[in-house]
Design a protein around this motif. Structure first.
Motif, mmCIF file in Angstrom:
data_model
loop_
_atom_site.group_PDB
_atom_site.id
_atom_site.type_symbol
_atom_site.label_atom_id
_atom_site.label_comp_id
_atom_site.label_asym_id
_atom_site.label_seq_id
_atom_site.Cartn_x
_atom_site.Cartn_y
_atom_site.Cartn_z
ATOM 1 N N UNK A 1 0.823 -1.212 0.000
ATOM 2 C CA UNK A 1 0.000 0.000 0.000
ATOM 3 C C UNK A 1 0.860 1.266 0.000
ATOM 4 N N UNK A 2 2.011 1.185 0.643
ATOM 5 C CA UNK A 2 2.932 2.327 0.666
ATOM 6 C C UNK A 2 3.443 2.638 -0.747
ATOM 7 N N UNK B 1 -2.437 -17.865 -0.578
ATOM 8 C CA UNK B 1 -2.739 -18.090 -2.000
ATOM 9 C C UNK B 1 -4.080 -17.482 -2.427
ATOM 10 N N UNK B 2 -5.026 -17.430 -1.485
ATOM 11 C CA UNK B 2 -6.375 -16.959 -1.837
ATOM 12 C C UNK B 2 -6.534 -15.456 -1.573
ATOM 13 N N UNK B 3 -5.435 -14.709 -1.617
ATOM 14 C CA UNK B 3 -5.466 -13.292 -1.215
ATOM 15 C C UNK B 3 -6.462 -12.467 -2.032
ATOM 16 N N UNK B 4 -6.681 -12.872 -3.300
ATOM 17 C CA UNK B 4 -7.575 -12.072 -4.158
ATOM 18 C C UNK B 4 -9.031 -12.117 -3.684
ATOM 19 N N UNK B 5 -9.376 -13.144 -2.907
ATOM 20 C CA UNK B 5 -10.738 -13.204 -2.347
ATOM 21 C C UNK B 5 -10.920 -12.178 -1.226
ATOM 22 N N UNK B 6 -9.819 -11.822 -0.592
ATOM 23 C CA UNK B 6 -9.876 -10.956 0.601
ATOM 24 C C UNK B 6 -9.513 -9.510 0.257
ATOM 25 N N UNK C 1 -11.833 -3.048 -0.700
ATOM 26 C CA UNK C 1 -11.157 -3.179 0.594
ATOM 27 C C UNK C 1 -10.001 -2.173 0.686
ATOM 28 N N UNK C 2 -9.216 -2.085 -0.378
ATOM 29 C CA UNK C 2 -8.082 -1.154 -0.378
ATOM 30 C C UNK C 2 -8.550 0.295 -0.354
ATOM 31 N N UNK C 3 -9.640 0.556 -1.059
ATOM 32 C CA UNK C 3 -10.182 1.915 -1.075
ATOM 33 C C UNK C 3 -10.573 2.343 0.346
#
Length: 360
Positions: free
Chosen positions: A264-265, A342-347, A352-354
């Motif tokens: 994020x940085x 591995x499943x990071x794209x689900x989370x 979420x980042x916004x």
């Protein structure tokens, strides 16, 4: 299973005053009178004879002062390489970087681009460099980034902020002289030191963790607690220890990876030009969900040293600007996989980042 065969810095010298041995170390590497040593020096040292008078120039050697208001850009690297090619008839004997992470990254990138064709942006990514860099030396004057030991050089390109990660990036020689860090301003000391602290937290809590990374990460973590929360260290001891924490923190991610704060940085750095250390602090302050214990301790350190972080930096951004930051962050897939699995794209969705960015 395939194991990574990473290079390390092949030679390192540690000790107060060890900077005085630079000339003795590099002289055997000189390729001739026409092949200079180029020194990239943080411009904070311009007109500071305490440091510059100890650099002995011979033949066509040259000191180039590097402004560090902004993080290095790929276009800046291309310009520095072109300047060398136009000014000197022979390839330099070596590149010496003296400064913080920005200057060290510039020294690494220039040494790579002197032997590899094309533009620096072509090499942003993992293992794209084909030819060994020229001899390059790193001398940190602030502790925390781990740039002195890492196999990456962080650059902002036309499309993204991403390092040149390669086996040819690490320095051939590093000189760790804690005395060089004595005049670092307090807030800068904290932000850069926290880069090291965040390296440890992200490495130790990541899915890529292994005993190799863990041994370095745990040591760096312990030293960071001692330096930033302890009360019984002298100034010199704190300088010595933080320099070693930086080294160990850098080593801990060499065989693993960083995580959410760094991803994020990078977004903040790419869009808003926020420097890496303070960017990590701004992001990490809001990551209780991912690193609850690490963030709790970070807030204690922040309070102890009376550090006030900027607030509301993303509050007035347009949707398109938020999308740019989100896309830069999401492009750093290995960081997310290490942090979440591995499943990071689900989370980790754009939404979420916004939400996270809007808290900052």
């Amino acid at each position: 299973m395939s194991f990574k065969n990473f290079p390390m810095v092949s030679r390192v010298m540690f000790g107060r005053g060890s900077f005085n041995q630079l000339d003795e170390i590099i002289t055997p590497k000189r390729q001739g009178r026409e092949a200079p040593f180029i020194y990239y020096v943080d411009d904070v040292f311009k007109g500071n004879p305490w440091l510059t008078s100890r650099i002995s120039l011979s033949y066509k050697d040259k000191i180039i002062y590097v402004p560090t208001k902004e993080e290095p850009k790929t276009s800046q690297i291309d310009q520095l390489v072109e300047d060398i090619i136009l000014e000197f008839s022979e390839r330099p004997s070596g590149i010496i970087g003296i400064g913080g992470g920005i200057v060290l990254d510039i020294a690494k990138a220039v040494s790579i681009m002197l032997t590899n064709e094309g533009e620096a942006k072509d090499y942003q990514g993992w293992d794209l460099v084909k030819n060994p860099a020229i001899y390059h030396v790193g001398i940190p004057t602030i502790s925390g980034t781990g740039a002195e030991v890492s196999r990456t050089t962080i650059l902002t390109g036309p499309d993204r902020k991403l390092g040149i990660n390669s086996d040819y990036t690490p320095f051939d020689q590093v000189i760790l002289d804690p005395e060089l860090t004595k005049d670092v301003p307090k807030d800068q000391w904290f932000y850069t030191g926290m880069d090291c602290y965040v390296h440890c937290i992200e490495s130790l809590n990541g899915s890529y963790l292994n005993s190799f990374s863990q041994s370095y990460g745990e040591k760096a973590f312990e030293i960071c607690k001692e330096v930033f929360l302890g009360d019984n260290l002298s100034e010199e001891e704190a300088q010595d220890k933080l320099m070693m924490a930086s080294w160990h923190g850098g080593m801990s991610i060499a065989y693993s990876q960083v995580g959410v704060a760094h991803a994020m940085s990078y977004g903040l750095g790419y869009l808003l030009g926020i420097k890496h250390g303070i960017g990590n602090c701004i992001v990490f302050d809001h990551l209780e969900e991912f690193y609850p214990d690490g963030v709790k301790l970070f807030k204690e350190m922040k309070a102890k040293h009376n550090i006030v972080l900027p607030k509301g930096i993303c509050a007035n951004l347009e949707e398109e600007e938020l999308d740019i930051m989100i896309n830069v962050a999401l492009s750093l897939e290995p960081l997310w996989e290490n942090a979440i699995g591995k499943n990071w794209k689900d989370i980790i969705t754009p939404q979420k980042l916004k939400e996270l960015y809007l808290k900052m």
